[in-house]
Motif scaffolding. Structure first.
Motif, PDB file in Angstrom:
ATOM      1  N   UNK A  83       0.831  -1.208   0.000  1.00 29.25           N
ATOM      2  CA  UNK A  83       0.000   0.000   0.000  1.00 29.25           C
ATOM      3  C   UNK A  83       0.865   1.258   0.000  1.00 29.25           C
ATOM      4  N   UNK A  84       0.641   2.187  -0.924  1.00 32.21           N
ATOM      5  CA  UNK A  84       1.408   3.445  -0.928  1.00 32.21           C
ATOM      6  C   UNK A  84       1.184   4.232   0.369  1.00 32.21           C
ATOM      7  N   UNK A  85       2.199   4.932   0.813  1.00 30.27           N
ATOM      8  CA  UNK A  85       2.094   5.680   2.081  1.00 30.27           C
ATOM      9  C   UNK A  85       0.977   6.725   2.072  1.00 30.27           C
ATOM     10  N   UNK A  86       0.720   7.449   0.974  1.00 25.03           N
ATOM     11  CA  UNK A  86      -0.387   8.420   1.008  1.00 25.03           C
ATOM     12  C   UNK A  86      -1.741   7.759   1.275  1.00 25.03           C
ATOM     13  N   UNK A  87      -1.980   6.595   0.649  1.00 24.10           N
ATOM     14  CA  UNK A  87      -3.243   5.886   0.864  1.00 24.10           C
ATOM     15  C   UNK A  87      -3.364   5.439   2.318  1.00 24.10           C
ATOM     16  N   UNK A  88      -2.278   4.925   2.869  1.00 19.89           N
ATOM     17  CA  UNK A  88      -2.291   4.501   4.266  1.00 19.89           C
ATOM     18  C   UNK A  88      -2.539   5.680   5.195  1.00 19.89           C
ATOM     19  N   UNK A  89      -1.961   6.826   4.861  1.00 18.80           N
ATOM     20  CA  UNK A  89      -2.127   8.032   5.678  1.00 18.80           C
ATOM     21  C   UNK A  89      -3.575   8.507   5.670  1.00 18.80           C
ATOM     22  N   UNK A  90      -4.209   8.495   4.505  1.00 15.13           N
ATOM     23  CA  UNK A  90      -5.616   8.891   4.427  1.00 15.13           C
ATOM     24  C   UNK A  90      -6.483   7.964   5.277  1.00 15.13           C
ATOM     25  N   UNK A  91      -6.161   6.668   5.254  1.00 16.68           N
ATOM     26  CA  UNK A  91      -6.900   5.720   6.085  1.00 16.68           C
ATOM     27  C   UNK A  91      -6.746   6.065   7.567  1.00 16.68           C
ATOM     28  N   UNK A  92      -5.506   6.262   8.010  1.00 19.01           N
ATOM     29  CA  UNK A  92      -5.246   6.548   9.429  1.00 19.01           C
ATOM     30  C   UNK A  92      -5.904   7.854   9.858  1.00 19.01           C
ATOM     31  N   UNK A  93      -5.779   8.903   9.046  1.00 17.44           N
ATOM     32  CA  UNK A  93      -6.309  10.202   9.437  1.00 17.44           C
ATOM     33  C   UNK A  93      -7.833  10.272   9.355  1.00 17.44           C
ATOM     34  N   UNK A  94      -8.439   9.308   8.664  1.00 12.64           N
ATOM     35  CA  UNK A  94      -9.900   9.272   8.640  1.00 12.64           C
ATOM     36  C   UNK A  94     -10.473   8.749   9.956  1.00 12.64           C
ATOM     37  N   UNK A  95      -9.672   7.986  10.707  1.00 19.12           N
ATOM     38  CA  UNK A  95     -10.177   7.329  11.913  1.00 19.12           C
ATOM     39  C   UNK A  95     -10.655   8.307  12.984  1.00 19.12           C
TER      40      UNK A  95
END
Length: 239
Positions: free
Chosen positions: A130-142
């Motif tokens: 998983x690219x880091x930007x996609x992972x970041x969007x997931x984490x920051x959505x929480x």
């Protein structure tokens, strides 16, 4: 002086600035502003490469700057947010401060991925892990799901320290997993060749429209699951 060659690097530095601003907002508990500054940083991260190719000024310096900027916007920021989520969670594991710092495992996983990405020649057209930007969007959505959702189940799940620890570990794993993810780039302008990409885009818009911030997390999860299914179909077709 060739101004064009500096434009991509300037955009990259603006991405880094967005990450720094997001850190400040996250530290003050303003996850809404942090999320949108990260989104702006990710948007800029796309266009630095675009302009580097457009102006034919791609350079080793630009490559290094890009990874360093991403390390903040898509590495430090999500780890920082997970630190605060674990700090504010239900302390079922324990109240010792060391558990909160486990949130930074996301940062460690992001750092390893970014370094590996620079030397992995297999990821020029698509991604592995998983690219880091996609992972970041997931984490920051929480934290935004917690803030704007009325679901008691989601509230209980996303404030459970065991669940958050699981999210951290899975996040660090999927960033570096040997799982090919289908490319979102449009290479051929035919419906048949882009059916998966177009279908996923439309599905993502529906998720975002119906679920808002929860939709962000669902889009990222769907992207990984669809890639796994697509990989299985491709292997079956070959065999």
């Amino acid at each position: 002086m060739n101004i064009k060659k500096h434009i991509p690097n300037l955009i990259t530095l603006l991405n880094l600035l967005c990450g720094c601003i997001a850190l400040v907002y996250a530290s003050n508990g303003n996850y809404f502003a942090a999320f949108y500054f990260v989104c702006l940083g990710i948007f800029l991260d796309f266009f630095d490469g675009f302009f580097a190719r457009l102006f034919n000024v791609a350079s080793p310096l630009g490559l290094q700057l890009d990874s360093l900027a991403d390390m903040v916007t898509s590495g430090v920021v999500p780890g920082f947010v997970m630190f605060f989520m674990m700090k504010n969670s239900q302390h079922e594991i324990g109240t010792h401060e060391i558990w909160n710092y486990l949130g930074f495992i996301v940062t460690l996983g992001s750092c390893y991925r970014l370094a590996n990405f620079n030397i992995d020649t297999r990821q020029t057209e698509s991604f592995i892990g998983l690219p880091t930007p996609a992972n970041t969007l997931f984490i920051l959505s929480l934290p935004l799901i917690l803030q704007y959702s009325d679901s008691l189940i989601l509230l209980e799940v996303l404030t459970n320290q065991w669940v958050l620890l699981l999210i951290v570990l899975v996040s660090a794993y999927i960033l570096n997993a040997e799982v090919p993810l289908f490319s979102l780039k449009i290479k051929k302008f035919t419906l048949k060749d882009n059916a998966l990409q177009i279908g996923f885009l439309l599905f993502s818009l529906l998720l975002l429209g119906f679920f808002q911030y929860l939709g962000v997390a669902l889009v990222i999860i769907s992207y990984v699951l669809l890639s796994v299914i697509n990989n299985a179909k491709a292997k079956k077709a070959i065999s």
